[in-house]
Motif scaffolding. Structure first.
Motif, mmCIF file in Angstrom:
data_model
loop_
_atom_site.group_PDB
_atom_site.id
_atom_site.type_symbol
_atom_site.label_atom_id
_atom_site.label_comp_id
_atom_site.label_asym_id
_atom_site.label_seq_id
_atom_site.Cartn_x
_atom_site.Cartn_y
_atom_site.Cartn_z
ATOM 1 N N GLN A 2 8.573 -8.796 -1.432
ATOM 2 C CA GLN A 2 7.555 -8.593 -2.454
ATOM 3 C C GLN A 2 6.740 -9.875 -2.590
ATOM 4 O O GLN A 2 7.308 -10.960 -2.696
ATOM 5 C CB GLN A 2 8.200 -8.243 -3.788
ATOM 6 C CG GLN A 2 7.192 -7.935 -4.873
ATOM 7 C CD GLN A 2 7.864 -7.551 -6.171
ATOM 8 O OE1 GLN A 2 8.834 -8.164 -6.576
ATOM 9 N NE2 GLN A 2 7.342 -6.534 -6.823
ATOM 10 N N LYS A 4 2.913 -11.638 -4.321
ATOM 11 C CA LYS A 4 1.776 -11.521 -5.224
ATOM 12 C C LYS A 4 0.561 -12.153 -4.567
ATOM 13 O O LYS A 4 0.664 -13.177 -3.889
ATOM 14 C CB LYS A 4 2.055 -12.250 -6.538
ATOM 15 C CG LYS A 4 3.164 -11.642 -7.340
ATOM 16 C CD LYS A 4 3.413 -12.429 -8.602
ATOM 17 C CE LYS A 4 4.629 -11.885 -9.331
ATOM 18 N NZ LYS A 4 4.978 -12.679 -10.497
ATOM 19 N N GLU A 19 -4.771 1.008 -5.470
ATOM 20 C CA GLU A 19 -3.326 1.290 -5.556
ATOM 21 C C GLU A 19 -3.001 2.593 -4.826
ATOM 22 O O GLU A 19 -2.063 2.648 -4.038
ATOM 23 C CB GLU A 19 -2.878 1.426 -7.015
ATOM 24 C CG GLU A 19 -2.480 0.151 -7.658
ATOM 25 C CD GLU A 19 -1.866 0.376 -9.038
ATOM 26 O OE1 GLU A 19 -1.360 1.479 -9.338
ATOM 27 O OE2 GLU A 19 -1.897 -0.579 -9.823
ATOM 28 N N ARG A 23 -0.672 2.805 -1.428
ATOM 29 C CA ARG A 23 0.604 3.539 -1.482
ATOM 30 C C ARG A 23 0.788 4.451 -0.272
ATOM 31 O O ARG A 23 1.901 4.736 0.124
ATOM 32 C CB ARG A 23 0.685 4.384 -2.749
ATOM 33 C CG ARG A 23 1.205 3.635 -3.912
ATOM 34 C CD ARG A 23 1.639 4.548 -5.053
ATOM 35 N NE ARG A 23 1.849 3.730 -6.230
ATOM 36 C CZ ARG A 23 0.965 3.585 -7.218
ATOM 37 N NH1 ARG A 23 -0.168 4.240 -7.179
ATOM 38 N NH2 ARG A 23 1.224 2.796 -8.231
ATOM 39 N N GLN A 30 6.042 -0.292 -2.753
ATOM 40 C CA GLN A 30 5.480 -0.313 -4.105
ATOM 41 C C GLN A 30 4.247 -1.210 -4.112
ATOM 42 O O GLN A 30 4.196 -2.213 -3.403
ATOM 43 C CB GLN A 30 6.526 -0.854 -5.072
ATOM 44 C CG GLN A 30 6.164 -0.716 -6.515
ATOM 45 C CD GLN A 30 7.328 -1.117 -7.412
ATOM 46 O OE1 GLN A 30 8.459 -1.294 -6.972
ATOM 47 N NE2 GLN A 30 7.056 -1.270 -8.682
ATOM 48 N N SER A 32 1.009 -2.707 -6.969
ATOM 49 C CA SER A 32 0.413 -2.764 -8.298
ATOM 50 C C SER A 32 -0.841 -3.622 -8.211
ATOM 51 O O SER A 32 -0.793 -4.743 -7.713
ATOM 52 C CB SER A 32 1.400 -3.377 -9.287
ATOM 53 O OG SER A 32 0.765 -3.641 -10.509
ATOM 54 N N SER A 34 -3.786 -5.156 -10.662
ATOM 55 C CA SER A 34 -4.189 -5.365 -12.054
ATOM 56 C C SER A 34 -5.610 -5.911 -12.110
ATOM 57 O O SER A 34 -5.880 -7.020 -11.654
ATOM 58 C CB SER A 34 -3.238 -6.343 -12.744
ATOM 59 O OG SER A 34 -3.737 -6.684 -14.012
ATOM 60 N N MET A 40 -2.584 -8.613 -7.317
ATOM 61 C CA MET A 40 -1.999 -7.499 -6.580
ATOM 62 C C MET A 40 -0.578 -7.875 -6.188
ATOM 63 O O MET A 40 -0.344 -8.979 -5.701
ATOM 64 C CB MET A 40 -2.806 -7.201 -5.311
ATOM 65 C CG MET A 40 -2.164 -6.177 -4.390
ATOM 66 S SD MET A 40 -3.032 -6.022 -2.820
ATOM 67 C CE MET A 40 -4.125 -4.692 -3.209
#
Length: 71
Positions: A2, A4, A19, A23, A30, A32, A34, A40
């Motif tokens: 994961q 950022k 998003e 996906r 996963q 996300s 914002s 991200m």
């Protein structure tokens, strides 16, 4: 894995579309995006992470051509 990333996205609607597009990429577990935080978070297969991120950038640019993701 994961990670950022800082992302420049113009609106919350575009962030939601990004998003949804990310996906669908094979190997992404996963994601996300914002709009408020301009961030991200992507969780994807460790072995293919770099190639997956190239697809992520391509998918985001289809939604918003002037989008910038700092890898």
């Amino acid at each position: 894995m994961q990670k950022k990333f800082k992302i420049e996205v113009d609106c919350a609607n575009c962030a939601a579309k990004m998003e949804e597009a990310v996906r669908k990429i094979d190997g992404v577990r996963q994601v996300s995006v914002s709009f408020m935080a301009q961030k991200m978070v992507v969780e994807a297969d460790d072995a293919r992470f770099d190639s997956i991120m190239k697809e992520v950038v391509r998918a985001c640019k289809k939604v918003e051509p002037d989008c910038e993701i700092q890898l």
